[in-house]
Enzyme design. Structure first.
Site, PDB file in Angstrom:
ATOM      1  N   SER A  44       0.846  -1.192   0.000  1.00 52.42           N
ATOM      2  CA  SER A  44       0.000   0.000   0.000  1.00 52.42           C
ATOM      3  C   SER A  44       0.878   1.237   0.000  1.00 52.42           C
ATOM      4  CB  SER A  44      -0.897   0.008   1.242  1.00 52.42           C
ATOM      5  OG  SER A  44      -1.529   1.264   1.400  1.00 52.42           O
ATOM      6  N   TYR A  84      -2.369  -0.292  10.624  1.00 50.67           N
ATOM      7  CA  TYR A  84      -2.388  -0.638   9.205  1.00 50.67           C
ATOM      8  C   TYR A  84      -1.082  -0.232   8.522  1.00 50.67           C
ATOM      9  CZ  TYR A  84      -3.896  -0.614   4.300  1.00 50.67           C
ATOM     10  OH  TYR A  84      -3.995  -0.831   2.957  1.00 50.67           O
TER      11      TYR A  84
END
Length: 703
Positions: A580, A593
């Site tokens: 990501s 995250y």
């Protein structure tokens, strides 16, 4: 676990003819209907084997006059699945005129070059070598099938006598001859001399039957095959197949365990020049044969029907193993010598049978591997070819069993087998085959395969010819993805496993299942993901642990299993992590995250170092804000991120688009394109790299 078709001689073939349906069709339509009915049952004919025809009155597009046109299955088709455009159409009178050009058996191959000159209505479908076999029979409808029960009779040493005993004068017999123009003339002569006959058995080959209507031809075909089935059932009733059992079959779980270990090892030894895909069959017919006393005697004889050994090579490789006493490590340790001996024997076969104009020797590796107590493994350039090779060898097993029941089984002599395997006409057909796609022969394992990015990635790799195994914890999403992709790309190309990436045993079992289904793996796309958003002071330990478990530990577990498999195969490999933008650019309110994604990226760097010596490349794709089709954006994460930016959830996609430097939305297909590049040979010299697919975000620049 799919297996090859297992025939049941005790069940006679039912007539599936629907006269009401057939009555509404034209003559070519009834031919297609009949063809599809016959080809749907592997007891009648093997995949791609046999052909059907009808002589139809048509209007000549040039003269407007009625002419007779031969409709016959075209080259390379399959009667069970073909459509109307699968038939070649030829002027019957022009086919008759070819007889005057025929110069004899030494020149019959040249007759194939004349067939295009007989084409009716500019039909582009190429006529097959079997066209004269249909053209010169004086019957409107003709079926040529490869039923196991009839080939068993045709391949026995007393084939002619058994044909007369079983069928009387209704079915004749012709000695072995390679398909072609001369065999067409032989069939014509037989029909002329035996006007009451309904068909003929071709030695070591198959069955011809005929009739004046499509239904008559179909039902005659079924009746003759059923007669052979009933006769063989009577002969084999109560008798031990293949001389009785020598090695008992292991239980199913052990059979699959052995196959999962063995198949990647075979692939390692035969897939260096051309990647191979495997297929495993442990059906009853296979287990009976591989565990029998007669295995060592019958397997070297090879197959009899020409269609069989074109798919399976002239003979299989029998591996020495007994699951009751054997050691799988020893089985694997003996592969080098066993495969080397097979290659040497195949080279001998080629050199002793070759002609001055024979094509160069093809791949000398075995296609069929027989493992006593375990089953049969087949390897080919793609899954469908490997599966069909296995089905053909099951046909050969059934033939051998029947032939041994009525006499002694005979395979084709090596020279006859070679002359078909290396037939110049077959070579020309092979040369016309389209070039393999860039990922043909490769297998990709995709975690998070039911989600938007996983599914798009699977589709993109399938387009390039890879087989894919979708893994996901979401059973419903996984099933939808598998069903959709199977329908679009073919069931052979797609498998699905329910898997939690944090379950070590489940990951190991899923890779073993892939090894049994396809023989190994070449690509790992680690894509399983979750998301969370919370300020650090309200981040629960459970949220932190869940992110680390799935996005770091999960990636470690699947990578470790992929590395183990890649190293066993010794064929290299490609690993692509879907990380990501947040692995490089910090975001407020998402510490768990972002940290887990950063761990992913660093794990990839470490693995790139470890895998380089084995040709294993590890790279990363960093998406950002892929909302469409993404499961992680369908719940709280979307609402949490919208709240962080003080906007409504349905405004989020437009916000991300405007935030990007290129002012464009990022789609799952965009990520899939980057994965396809990193998984394929175009990036063969790239490892340890990161490709950002984020429409431009300065914070996540890697330099």
């Amino acid at each position: 676990m799919p297996t090859g078709p297992q025939t049941s001689g005790s069940t006679l073939l039912p007539s599936l003819w629907d006269e009401a349906h057939a009555a509404g069709l034209d003559e070519p339509g009834r031919l297609l209907y009949r063809s599809n009915l016959l080809g749907a049952d592997k007891r009648i004919t093997n995949y791609g084997g046999g052909n059907t025809s009808a002589k139809v009155t048509e209007k000549d597009p040039l003269t407007g006059r009625d002419v007779t046109v031969l409709w016959v299955k075209g080259s390379g088709g399959d009667v069970g699945t073909m459509k109307r455009d699968g038939f070649a159409t030829l002027y019957q009178d022009k086919l008759e005129a070819l007889k005057s050009l025929y110069r004899g058996g030494d020149f019959e191959d040249e007759m194939v070059g004349y067939l295009p000159h007989c084409t009716f209505a500019l039909n582009a479908r190429a006529a097959s070598i079997d066209t004269p076999l249909h053209a010169y029979l004086p019957y409107t409808h003709v079926d040529h099938m490869h039923p196991d029960a009839v080939i068993a009779i045709a391949a026995s040493d007393n084939s002619r006598e058994m044909t007369r005993q079983i069928f009387g004068d209704e079915i004749g017999w012709l000695p072995w001859r390679r398909p072609g123009f001369q065999l067409g003339l032989d069939l014509s002569a037989f029909a002329r001399e035996n006007p009451d006959a309904k068909g003929v058995v071709l030695e070591s080959h198959g069955l011809f039957t005929w009739g004046e209507t499509a239904r008559e031809s179909y039902e005659t075909t079924l009746r003759i095959i059923n007669t052979a089935i009933a006769f063989l059932d009577d002969k084999t009733a109560g008798a031990a197949a293949f001389g009785g059992e020598r090695i008992a079959a292991a239980d199913a779980s052990l059979r699959h365990e052995v196959a999962a270990r063995l198949m990647p090892e075979i692939r390692a030894r035969i897939g260096r020049d051309e990647r191979k895909i495997g297929h495993f069959d442990d059906g009853d017919a296979v287990l009976t044969f591989v565990g029998s006393n007669d295995l060592a005697k019958l397997a070297p004889l090879g197959t009899s029907c020409p269609d069989h050994f074109l798919r399976t090579k002239i003979r299989p490789l029998v591996l020495d193993f007994d699951p009751a006493t054997g050691d799988v490590d020893a089985l694997i340790g003996g592969l080098n010598a066993a495969i080397a001996a097979y290659r040497a024997d195949y080279t001998r076969y080629y050199e002793s049978c070759r002609h001055d104009d024979s094509p160069a020797m093809r791949d000398p590796n075995p296609v069929v591997y027989l493992v006593p107590g375990v089953g049969m493994v087949t390897f080919a350039k793609d899954k469908a070819t490997a599966r069909i090779a296995g089905e053909f060898y099951v046909n050969a097993i059934n033939v051998m069993r029947g032939a041994q029941a009525v006499g002694t089984y005979r395979g084709l002599p090596e020279q006859e087998a070679f002359d078909i395997e290396y037939w110049l006409l077959e070579e020309a057909k092979l040369q016309r085959m389209p070039k393999p796609k860039s990922l043909a022969g490769r297998v990709a394992f995709i975690t998070g395969g039911g989600g938007g990015i996983g599914r798009a990635t699977a589709e993109r790799l399938l387009v390039d010819g890879a087989c894919v195994v979708l893994a996901d914890i979401d059973v419903e999403a996984l099933d939808r993805a598998r069903d959709d992709l199977s329908q679009r790309f073919g069931a052979d190309m797609v498998r699905a496993v329910t898997m939690n990436v944090t379950d070590e045993a489940g990951v190991i079992a899923s890779f073993a299942e892939m090894a049994v289904e396809y023989g190994g793996a070449d690509i790992l796309v680690s894509n399983a993901g979750i998301s969370s958003s919370a300020p650090i002071e309200t981040t629960e330990l459970s949220m932190w642990s869940r992110n680390i478990d799935i996005l770091a530990t999960g990636y470690f577990l699947v990578s470790r299993e992929a590395f183990r498999l890649f190293r066993r195969q010794n064929l290299g490999g490609a690993v692509v992590f879907i990380a990501s933008k947040n692995g490089l650019a910090a975001s407020p309110g998402a510490a768990a995250y972002c940290t887990a994604k950063a761990a992913e990226i660093h794990l990839a760097r470490c693995l790139a170092l470890e895998g380089a010596d084995a040709g294993i490349r590890v790279n990363v794709v960093n998406p950002d804000a892929v909302l469409q089709g993404s499961k992680i954006w369908t719940g709280e994460w979307r609402e949490q991120r919208a709240a962080a930016y003080n906007m409504a959830p349905d405004e989020l996609e437009e916000h991300y688009r405007k935030r990007s430097m290129l002012k464009r939305s990022v789609l799952p297909s965009d990520v899939a394109e980057a994965v396809a590049f990193l998984a394929g040979d175009a990036s063969a010299k790239s490892t340890g790299n990161i490709i950002n697919v984020d429409a431009g975000n300065a914070q996540s620049f890697t330099r």
